[in-house]
Design a protein around this motif. Structure first.
Motif, mmCIF file in Angstrom:
data_model
loop_
_atom_site.group_PDB
_atom_site.id
_atom_site.type_symbol
_atom_site.label_atom_id
_atom_site.label_comp_id
_atom_site.label_asym_id
_atom_site.label_seq_id
_atom_site.Cartn_x
_atom_site.Cartn_y
_atom_site.Cartn_z
ATOM 1 N N ARG A 4 -3.472 6.730 29.085
ATOM 2 C CA ARG A 4 -3.567 8.199 29.121
ATOM 3 C C ARG A 4 -2.300 8.734 28.492
ATOM 4 N N ASP A 5 -2.471 9.702 27.594
ATOM 5 C CA ASP A 5 -1.328 10.181 26.812
ATOM 6 C C ASP A 5 -0.189 10.712 27.663
ATOM 7 N N ASN A 6 -0.518 11.315 28.804
ATOM 8 C CA ASN A 6 0.534 11.970 29.597
ATOM 9 C C ASN A 6 1.073 11.092 30.721
ATOM 10 N N VAL A 7 0.730 9.792 30.715
ATOM 11 C CA VAL A 7 1.156 8.917 31.807
ATOM 12 C C VAL A 7 2.086 7.821 31.283
ATOM 13 N N ILE A 8 3.175 7.591 32.017
ATOM 14 C CA ILE A 8 4.127 6.532 31.630
ATOM 15 C C ILE A 8 4.184 5.520 32.768
ATOM 16 N N TYR A 9 3.866 4.261 32.474
ATOM 17 C CA TYR A 9 3.935 3.201 33.475
ATOM 18 C C TYR A 9 5.181 2.364 33.235
ATOM 19 N N SER A 10 5.803 1.871 34.318
ATOM 20 C CA SER A 10 6.857 0.861 34.167
ATOM 21 C C SER A 10 6.866 -0.012 35.414
ATOM 22 N N ALA A 11 7.371 -1.227 35.266
ATOM 23 C CA ALA A 11 7.453 -2.138 36.419
ATOM 24 C C ALA A 11 8.527 -3.177 36.132
ATOM 25 N N ASP A 12 9.112 -3.726 37.198
ATOM 26 C CA ASP A 12 10.090 -4.797 37.016
ATOM 27 C C ASP A 12 9.390 -6.157 36.906
ATOM 28 N N ARG A 13 8.219 -6.250 37.490
ATOM 29 C CA ARG A 13 7.457 -7.507 37.404
ATOM 30 C C ARG A 13 5.977 -7.172 37.408
ATOM 31 N N PHE A 14 5.226 -7.878 36.578
ATOM 32 C CA PHE A 14 3.777 -7.711 36.558
ATOM 33 C C PHE A 14 3.206 -9.065 36.189
ATOM 34 N N LYS A 15 2.926 -9.868 37.218
ATOM 35 C CA LYS A 15 2.404 -11.217 36.970
ATOM 36 C C LYS A 15 0.965 -11.288 37.434
ATOM 37 N N LEU A 16 0.139 -11.873 36.586
ATOM 38 C CA LEU A 16 -1.257 -12.073 36.950
ATOM 39 C C LEU A 16 -1.559 -13.542 36.727
ATOM 40 N N ASP A 17 -1.937 -14.225 37.807
ATOM 41 C CA ASP A 17 -2.225 -15.665 37.730
ATOM 42 C C ASP A 17 -1.047 -16.414 37.093
ATOM 43 N N ASP A 18 0.143 -16.038 37.507
ATOM 44 C CA ASP A 18 1.420 -16.624 37.040
ATOM 45 C C ASP A 18 1.738 -16.351 35.569
ATOM 46 N N LYS A 19 0.983 -15.474 34.925
ATOM 47 C CA LYS A 19 1.346 -15.080 33.552
ATOM 48 C C LYS A 19 2.166 -13.802 33.651
ATOM 49 N N ASP A 20 3.306 -13.801 32.978
ATOM 50 C CA ASP A 20 4.166 -12.629 33.005
ATOM 51 C C ASP A 20 3.685 -11.633 31.947
ATOM 52 N N LEU A 21 2.944 -10.640 32.391
ATOM 53 C CA LEU A 21 2.327 -9.720 31.436
ATOM 54 C C LEU A 21 3.354 -8.835 30.730
ATOM 55 N N LEU A 22 4.516 -8.678 31.340
ATOM 56 C CA LEU A 22 5.526 -7.817 30.713
ATOM 57 C C LEU A 22 6.116 -8.464 29.459
#
Ligand code: SF4
Length: 338
Positions: free
Chosen positions: A58-76
């Motif tokens: 979404r154009d008006n939304v900014i996401y951030s995270a220090d960690r985002f792991k899914l099934d041990d894959k580091d998506l960041l």
């Protein structure tokens, strides 16, 4: 190892009055086959957490995270294209109001066929026999049957407007599990349903969780209905998780006053006689995101607030729960009038 491990997820929204932080450093983990309920008042940021997990653009939304792991894959560490691909393959999201989520101009069968997974080459040989037997229609029927729909012919040949709310919800669940996701996200799946229908939907989800080891994150304000359904609960208030823990811990000895007030409301609803015994239900208003308090965000509504609450409480790790409060409630406080 957690299937999904998110640390310090923050969601900011660009508005005409500046950038507002709506979700503030939310951390979540979920293990395979477990059910996590995200509860809290409307406007507390729960739906945005779901959208952030899906990384919905979404154009008006900014996401951030220090960690985002899914099934041990580091998506960041991946490109946004790779990230979305992995999320799309592993997570399904059912938004609020299933009737509006379905395309009103297409019959249900067309919508189910569209979400059926493409066959991957390495699955080709093991699936070829089934493919000969199972046409798209048969697969769609099997999906509907698993979702508790017996009269598949009528459903497949109907438009969404011709179905009841609970039938639409079951169709949405059938479509969501068609790709065999590891995680299912549901935003208020039982809102607007009758009590019997709520039970049917929760039972269906429970079956998927237990039989397929599908992890589920469910948003619901109806904690009385989901009380027996979820393994863990996380309560959100004003963009923060204020308490999280196992069902047993949270409902026996909540530490945060906000959690306690919601549980008391539930107890009063289930047994109006209890209303006399417990502390009055929450008063006051949810704070405005434009003018968040510096200290504890629940402070203005908290009957236990003290001077120290003018400083933002950090998260404290308890035995079976974690909470954000300077003066956590002691054991048994739920049943006391102090
Ligand atoms: S930190 Fe203070 S104001 Fe906030 S919930 Fe705890 S006691 Fe209440």
């Amino acid at each position: 190892m957690a299937l999904l491990d998110i640390r310090n997820l923050t969601v900011k929204i660009k508005t005409s009055e500046g950038i507002l932080t709506i979700v503030d450093k939310v951390s979540l983990t979920i293990n395979p086959g477990k059910i996590l309920a995200l509860a809290g008042a409307s406007g507390s940021g729960k739906s945005l957490v779901m959208q952030a997990i899906m990384m919905l653009r979404r154009d008006n939304v900014i996401y951030s995270a220090d960690r985002f792991k899914l099934d041990d894959k580091d998506l960041l560490k991946l490109s946004s294209h790779q990230r979305r691909k992995i999320i799309g393959e592993n997570i399904s999201f059912i938004m609020q109001e299933p009737k509006r989520s379905l395309d009103p101009s297409l019959k249900i069968k067309t919508q189910i066929y569209e979400v059926m997974p493409k066959i991957k080459w390495y699955r080709f040989f093991t699936r070829i026999k089934n493919l000969i037997k199972n046409t798209k229609r048969q697969t769609a029927i099997a999906l509907l049957h698993r979702s508790g729909i017996k009269d598949h012919s009528r459903i497949l040949n109907s438009y969404p407007s011709q179905l009841s709310d609970v039938e639409c919800q079951k169709v949405m669940i059938a479509m969501a599990v068609a790709s065999e996701p590891k995680i299912l996200l549901l935003d208020e799946p039982i809102v607007n349903l009758e009590i019997a229908s709520r039970f049917q939907v929760l039972k269906l989800l429970d079956k998927y969780s237990k039989n397929d080891e599908t992890s589920i994150i469910i948003i619901s304000n109806d904690i009385a209905s989901i009380y027996n359904f979820a393994d863990e609960f996380a309560f959100m208030y004003a963009g923060q998780i204020v308490e999280r823990g196992t069902r047993e811990q949270i409902f026996k000895n909540p530490r945060h006053p906000y959690t306690a007030s919601l549980i008391r409301s539930m107890m009063e609803m289930n047994n109006p006689d209890n209303a006399k015994k417990f502390i009055p239900v929450l008063t006051g208003k949810h704070p405005d995101y434009k003018h968040m308090p510096i200290g504890c965000r629940f402070g203005a509504r908290c009957r236990y607030a003290k001077r120290r609450c003018n400083n933002m409480p950090e998260i404290t790790m308890g035995k079976n729960s974690q909470y954000r409060c300077h003066f956590p409630l002691p054991d048994g406080a739920l049943y006391s009038d102090d």
